[in-house]
Design an enzyme around this catalytic site. Sequence first.
Site, short mmCIF file in Angstrom:
data_model
loop_
_atom_site.label_atom_id
_atom_site.label_comp_id
_atom_site.label_asym_id
_atom_site.label_seq_id
_atom_site.Cartn_x
_atom_site.Cartn_y
_atom_site.Cartn_z
N ASP A 12 0.85 -1.19 0.00
CA ASP A 12 0.00 0.00 0.00
C ASP A 12 0.89 1.24 0.00
O ASP A 12 1.11 1.86 1.05
CB ASP A 12 -0.94 -0.03 1.21
CG ASP A 12 -1.92 -1.18 1.13
OD1 ASP A 12 -2.30 -1.55 0.00
OD2 ASP A 12 -2.31 -1.72 2.18
N LYS A 34 1.06 -7.98 -2.51
CA LYS A 34 -0.34 -7.61 -2.79
C LYS A 34 -0.38 -6.20 -3.36
O LYS A 34 0.07 -5.26 -2.70
CB LYS A 34 -1.17 -7.70 -1.52
CG LYS A 34 -2.65 -7.41 -1.75
CD LYS A 34 -3.48 -7.70 -0.53
CE LYS A 34 -3.57 -6.54 0.42
NZ LYS A 34 -4.37 -5.42 -0.09
N ASP A 63 -5.27 -7.12 -5.61
CA ASP A 63 -6.38 -6.93 -4.66
C ASP A 63 -7.24 -5.76 -5.08
O ASP A 63 -7.19 -4.68 -4.51
CB ASP A 63 -5.80 -6.70 -3.26
CG ASP A 63 -6.89 -6.66 -2.20
OD1 ASP A 63 -8.01 -7.15 -2.48
OD2 ASP A 63 -6.63 -6.16 -1.09
N LYS A 65 -10.62 -6.06 -5.39
CA LYS A 65 -11.95 -6.27 -4.81
C LYS A 65 -13.03 -5.90 -5.83
O LYS A 65 -13.83 -5.00 -5.62
CB LYS A 65 -12.12 -5.45 -3.53
CG LYS A 65 -11.12 -5.82 -2.45
CD LYS A 65 -11.41 -5.14 -1.14
CE LYS A 65 -10.46 -5.54 -0.04
NZ LYS A 65 -9.09 -5.03 -0.21
N ASP A 68 -19.04 -5.30 -9.48
CA ASP A 68 -19.79 -4.60 -10.53
C ASP A 68 -20.81 -5.59 -11.06
O ASP A 68 -20.96 -6.68 -10.48
CB ASP A 68 -18.81 -4.13 -11.64
CG ASP A 68 -19.32 -2.90 -12.36
OD1 ASP A 68 -20.52 -2.88 -12.71
OD2 ASP A 68 -18.54 -1.97 -12.59
N THR A 119 -12.39 -6.13 7.03
CA THR A 119 -12.01 -6.15 8.45
C THR A 119 -12.12 -4.77 9.10
O THR A 119 -11.95 -4.64 10.30
CB THR A 119 -10.56 -6.67 8.62
OG1 THR A 119 -9.75 -6.07 7.62
CG2 THR A 119 -10.51 -8.17 8.49
N ARG A 211 0.98 -2.21 6.94
CA ARG A 211 1.67 -1.15 7.69
C ARG A 211 2.72 -1.63 8.68
O ARG A 211 3.77 -0.98 8.80
CB ARG A 211 0.63 -0.23 8.33
CG ARG A 211 -0.04 0.65 7.28
CD ARG A 211 -1.32 1.27 7.75
NE ARG A 211 -2.39 0.28 7.85
CZ ARG A 211 -3.66 0.59 8.08
NH1 ARG A 211 -4.01 1.86 8.26
NH2 ARG A 211 -4.58 -0.35 8.14
O1 C5P Z 1 -1.74 -2.14 6.83
P1 C5P Z 1 -2.57 -3.33 7.12
O2 C5P Z 1 -1.77 -4.52 7.63
O3 C5P Z 1 -3.78 -3.03 7.96
O4 C5P Z 1 -3.08 -3.76 5.66
C1 C5P Z 1 -4.16 -4.56 5.43
C2 C5P Z 1 -4.35 -4.78 3.96
O5 C5P Z 1 -5.35 -5.77 3.81
C3 C5P Z 1 -4.82 -3.56 3.18
O6 C5P Z 1 -4.19 -3.61 1.90
C4 C5P Z 1 -6.31 -3.77 3.02
O7 C5P Z 1 -6.82 -3.26 1.81
C5 C5P Z 1 -6.41 -5.30 3.00
N1 C5P Z 1 -7.68 -5.88 3.40
C6 C5P Z 1 -8.25 -5.63 4.63
N2 C5P Z 1 -9.46 -6.19 4.95
C7 C5P Z 1 -10.06 -7.01 4.10
C8 C5P Z 1 -9.48 -7.28 2.85
C9 C5P Z 1 -8.28 -6.70 2.54
O8 C5P Z 1 -7.67 -4.92 5.44
N3 C5P Z 1 -11.18 -7.61 4.44
#
Ligand code: C5P
Length: 235
Positions: A12, A34, A63, A65, A68, A119, A211
């Site tokens: 990210d 990812k 990713d 998601k 549509d 999440t 992160r």
């Molecule tokens: O930085 P962090 O560890 O929170 O990153 C979580 C990653 O997982 C992000 O790229 C977010 O888009 C992805 N994600 C998420 N929850 C989901 C699906 C994907 O946090 N249900």
Amino acid sequence: MTPADRLIFAMDVDGADRARTLADALAGRVGIFKVGLELFVRSSLEGVDIVGELSSRADVFLDLKLHDIPVTVRRAMKVAAGKKGIRFVTVHTGEGPEALRTYVEEAAPAGALGVTVLTSVSPDDMPGLGYAVSLEEMVLRRARWAAQSGCAGVVCSGHEAARVREAVGDDLLIVTPGIRPAWQTDAHDQKRVMTPQKAIRAGADHLVVGRPIRDAKNPAEAAQRIVDEIAKAVG
Ligand code: C5P
């Protein structure tokens, strides 16, 4: 699958240069990179083939998601499937098993991963969002749809991983974001977080970590610590 293969790094980042630097530091230490919306949109608009570049260092998980009308998702899936090195592509599961089945057909050789409930949503948010079922019920229902329609796996939080495993058996991969190692106290915007060890023990096959690795002083060392924790949990 080695412990490192289980670790998916969420790239990210805001541009290709940062992605390249992190890819250099993490290649061989994490199994999958990812690529999420920010990096994908930016590099596409700037004409950079970031997926091609990253896939020379590790498998790529696209990713996006996708959500549509089914024909549009299907066509996008087909394009992604034609690109070498893409291991997974995410789709939303809300349209049900019929739609999912058609995405799966187009995904090969990549695997379609069904996103159950993000999440960042907490159980208390459900009524306000207009859902009459609990968050857990929603996750399980959507995970069953993903299993019935041949998805390679589902994305769900560690808190639902054990119930999802029980509901869908061993054939479906469980990919779990919202991971916070014990040494990382900041949950950021994630509401349902879990440590790597707990998530693996709950049944997750792959962990998505962003992160805690990206923002670490030494991302390679942070990744290695998480891989060590995964190794302990599987061992
Ligand atoms: O930085 P962090 O560890 O929170 O990153 C979580 C990653 O997982 C992000 O790229 C977010 O888009 C992805 N994600 C998420 N929850 C989901 C699906 C994907 O946090 N249900």
